[in-house]
Scaffold this motif. Structure first.
Motif, PDB file in Angstrom:
ATOM      1  N   TRP A 164      29.077  47.301 110.868  1.00  0.00           N
ATOM      2  CA  TRP A 164      30.485  47.640 111.014  1.00  0.00           C
ATOM      3  C   TRP A 164      30.792  47.955 112.475  1.00  0.00           C
ATOM      4  N   LYS A 165      32.066  48.072 112.788  1.00  0.00           N
ATOM      5  CA  LYS A 165      32.516  48.407 114.127  1.00  0.00           C
ATOM      6  C   LYS A 165      33.464  49.585 114.050  1.00  0.00           C
ATOM      7  N   ALA A 166      33.269  50.594 114.916  1.00  0.00           N
ATOM      8  CA  ALA A 166      34.122  51.775 114.905  1.00  0.00           C
ATOM      9  C   ALA A 166      34.469  52.174 116.335  1.00  0.00           C
ATOM     10  N   THR A 167      35.665  52.696 116.537  1.00  0.00           N
ATOM     11  CA  THR A 167      36.111  53.148 117.851  1.00  0.00           C
ATOM     12  C   THR A 167      36.841  54.476 117.709  1.00  0.00           C
ATOM     13  N   ASP A 168      36.887  55.208 118.814  1.00  0.00           N
ATOM     14  CA  ASP A 168      37.581  56.494 118.850  1.00  0.00           C
ATOM     15  C   ASP A 168      38.212  56.619 120.223  1.00  0.00           C
ATOM     16  N   ALA A 169      39.499  56.973 120.264  1.00  0.00           N
ATOM     17  CA  ALA A 169      40.224  57.011 121.533  1.00  0.00           C
ATOM     18  C   ALA A 169      39.650  58.023 122.516  1.00  0.00           C
ATOM     19  N   ASP A 170      39.071  59.117 122.016  1.00  0.00           N
ATOM     20  CA  ASP A 170      38.602  60.155 122.929  1.00  0.00           C
ATOM     21  C   ASP A 170      37.134  60.522 122.734  1.00  0.00           C
ATOM     22  N   THR A 171      36.376  59.654 122.058  1.00  0.00           N
ATOM     23  CA  THR A 171      34.951  59.902 121.861  1.00  0.00           C
ATOM     24  C   THR A 171      34.169  58.628 122.137  1.00  0.00           C
ATOM     25  N   PRO A 172      33.127  58.672 122.986  1.00  0.00           N
ATOM     26  CA  PRO A 172      32.316  57.474 123.216  1.00  0.00           C
ATOM     27  C   PRO A 172      31.683  56.986 121.916  1.00  0.00           C
ATOM     28  N   GLN A 173      31.524  55.692 121.794  1.00  0.00           N
ATOM     29  CA  GLN A 173      30.991  55.126 120.562  1.00  0.00           C
ATOM     30  C   GLN A 173      29.603  55.667 120.251  1.00  0.00           C
ATOM     31  N   GLU A 174      28.787  55.899 121.282  1.00  0.00           N
ATOM     32  CA  GLU A 174      27.429  56.389 121.047  1.00  0.00           C
ATOM     33  C   GLU A 174      27.409  57.821 120.521  1.00  0.00           C
ATOM     34  N   SER A 175      28.551  58.513 120.578  1.00  0.00           N
ATOM     35  CA  SER A 175      28.615  59.882 120.070  1.00  0.00           C
ATOM     36  C   SER A 175      29.143  59.955 118.638  1.00  0.00           C
ATOM     37  N   LEU A 176      29.522  58.813 118.093  1.00  0.00           N
ATOM     38  CA  LEU A 176      30.000  58.791 116.716  1.00  0.00           C
ATOM     39  C   LEU A 176      28.829  58.785 115.742  1.00  0.00           C
ATOM     40  N   SER A 177      29.056  59.306 114.548  1.00  0.00           N
ATOM     41  CA  SER A 177      28.057  59.242 113.482  1.00  0.00           C
ATOM     42  C   SER A 177      28.730  58.722 112.221  1.00  0.00           C
ATOM     43  N   TYR A 178      27.896  58.326 111.254  1.00  0.00           N
ATOM     44  CA  TYR A 178      28.440  57.627 110.089  1.00  0.00           C
ATOM     45  C   TYR A 178      27.776  58.107 108.798  1.00  0.00           C
ATOM     46  N   GLU A 179      28.550  57.993 107.730  1.00  0.00           N
ATOM     47  CA  GLU A 179      28.017  58.147 106.376  1.00  0.00           C
ATOM     48  C   GLU A 179      28.406  56.887 105.607  1.00  0.00           C
ATOM     49  N   ILE A 180      27.429  56.258 104.989  1.00  0.00           N
ATOM     50  CA  ILE A 180      27.666  55.009 104.276  1.00  0.00           C
ATOM     51  C   ILE A 180      27.537  55.271 102.781  1.00  0.00           C
ATOM     52  N   TYR A 181      28.541  54.820 102.031  1.00  0.00           N
ATOM     53  CA  TYR A 181      28.549  54.972 100.585  1.00  0.00           C
ATOM     54  C   TYR A 181      28.436  53.581  99.966  1.00  0.00           C
ATOM     55  N   ILE A 182      27.443  53.356  99.125  1.00  0.00           N
ATOM     56  CA  ILE A 182      27.248  52.052  98.503  1.00  0.00           C
ATOM     57  C   ILE A 182      26.814  52.240  97.057  1.00  0.00           C
ATOM     58  N   GLY A 183      27.361  51.412  96.171  1.00  0.00           N
ATOM     59  CA  GLY A 183      27.017  51.501  94.752  1.00  0.00           C
ATOM     60  C   GLY A 183      27.650  50.355  93.980  1.00  0.00           C
ATOM     61  N   GLU A 184      27.436  50.348  92.667  1.00  0.00           N
ATOM     62  CA  GLU A 184      27.927  49.267  91.810  1.00  0.00           C
ATOM     63  C   GLU A 184      29.283  49.588  91.177  1.00  0.00           C
ATOM     64  N   ASP A 185      29.781  50.810  91.363  1.00  0.00           N
ATOM     65  CA  ASP A 185      31.051  51.231  90.774  1.00  0.00           C
ATOM     66  C   ASP A 185      32.077  51.439  91.885  1.00  0.00           C
ATOM     67  N   PHE A 186      33.127  50.608  91.887  1.00  0.00           N
ATOM     68  CA  PHE A 186      34.132  50.676  92.955  1.00  0.00           C
ATOM     69  C   PHE A 186      34.738  52.073  93.058  1.00  0.00           C
ATOM     70  N   ALA A 187      35.152  52.650  91.913  1.00  0.00           N
ATOM     71  CA  ALA A 187      35.836  53.941  91.941  1.00  0.00           C
ATOM     72  C   ALA A 187      34.933  55.041  92.497  1.00  0.00           C
ATOM     73  N   LYS A 188      33.673  55.035  92.107  1.00  0.00           N
ATOM     74  CA  LYS A 188      32.763  56.074  92.592  1.00  0.00           C
ATOM     75  C   LYS A 188      32.537  55.957  94.093  1.00  0.00           C
ATOM     76  N   VAL A 189      32.454  54.729  94.595  1.00  0.00           N
ATOM     77  CA  VAL A 189      32.302  54.541  96.042  1.00  0.00           C
ATOM     78  C   VAL A 189      33.544  55.041  96.762  1.00  0.00           C
ATOM     79  N   ALA A 190      34.726  54.676  96.260  1.00  0.00           N
ATOM     80  CA  ALA A 190      35.975  55.068  96.904  1.00  0.00           C
ATOM     81  C   ALA A 190      36.164  56.579  96.926  1.00  0.00           C
ATOM     82  N   LEU A 191      35.614  57.271  95.923  1.00  0.00           N
ATOM     83  CA  LEU A 191      35.753  58.725  95.829  1.00  0.00           C
ATOM     84  C   LEU A 191      34.521  59.464  96.354  1.00  0.00           C
ATOM     85  N   ASN A 192      33.633  58.740  97.039  1.00  0.00           N
ATOM     86  CA  ASN A 192      32.421  59.342  97.621  1.00  0.00           C
ATOM     87  C   ASN A 192      31.503  59.932  96.556  1.00  0.00           C
TER      88      ASN A 192
END
Length: 237
Positions: A164-192
């Protein structure tokens, strides 16, 4: 002869005085089945955006397209950090609701009618509430690059790579962190509501099974706030 005539007359009288034939019962028309009111379309705060607008202090204005079949509405707002949901009642749109600045929320509107107990719920939208005078903006929602939505992919050693690609107007990209949600149920993924995978880079490899469909979403975080991507789905060959 006279006796015979008298008997005949009495017989005719008995026949003529008999009970009238009963009428067929009037058919009862069944009541039409109850119908739920229509679901509304959400307007603002927009999905996957930063909300900088506050009417009074930390009051946010929620707007949606009203429907004639509803007589009232419930706005359900979930703080995605605490997972606490508040319900506010409104007769119509818009509605002003006080929120805590610096938090990410999900919201949906329930249509209700005085004519039925059935209800209808809108899709759920997410936004980050920066509040009044917030100097740091939330990261832009991540753009999911691979797999693309609806794509069929081949697994390598039982794994596929998410990027994926992410940007932040006031934070360098290398300072960003991520949480990835993946599963077989769309609703559960959307609701974390699936286990999250943390990352400090913009790609990870995850285990998958052949023949299954998976959904995934990325939460992008800087030191103060966060944003959520859309949810993409893909099939594993």
């Amino acid at each position: 002869m006279i006796r015979y005539s008298l008997i005949l007359v009495l017989s005719l009288c008995l026949i003529s005085c008999g009970s009238a034939p009963s009428e067929a019962p009037t058919p009862v028309t069944p009541a039409p089945p109850e119908k739920a009111p229509d679901a509304v379309e959400l307007n603002k705060p927009l999905n996957n955006t930063t909300c900088l607008e506050a009417v009074n202090t930390n009051q946010v204005q929620f707007t949606w397209t009203t429907v004639p079949s509803a007589s009232s509405y419930e706005i359900k707002i979930t703080n995605l950090k605490t997972n606490v949901t508040e319900t506010k009642v409104a007769a119509t749109s818009p509605a002003l609701i006080s929120l805590t600045a610096g938090e990410t929320y999900a919201w949906a509107v329930v249509s209700k009618s005085s004519k039925t107990t059935l209800t209808a719920t809108s899709p759920s939208w997410k936004f980050f509430f920066a509040g009044t005078g917030e100097s740091s903006s939330a990261p832009n929602p991540a753009q999911l690059l691979s797999p693309l939505s609806g794509e069929s992919v081949d697994a390598l050693n039982g794994q596929i790579k998410l990027s994926w690609k992410a940007t932040d107007a006031d934070t360098p990209q290398e300072s960003l962190s991520y949480e990835i949600y993946i599963g077989e149920d769309f609703a559960k993924v959307a609701l974390n509501d699936v286990p999250k995978v943390k990352s400090t880079t913009n790609s990870i490899s995850v285990p998958v099974q052949s023949g299954k469909i998976y959904y995934w979403m990325v939460k992008t975080m800087d030191s103060k706030s966060a944003s959520y991507s859309s949810v993409n789905g893909f099939r594993v060959n």
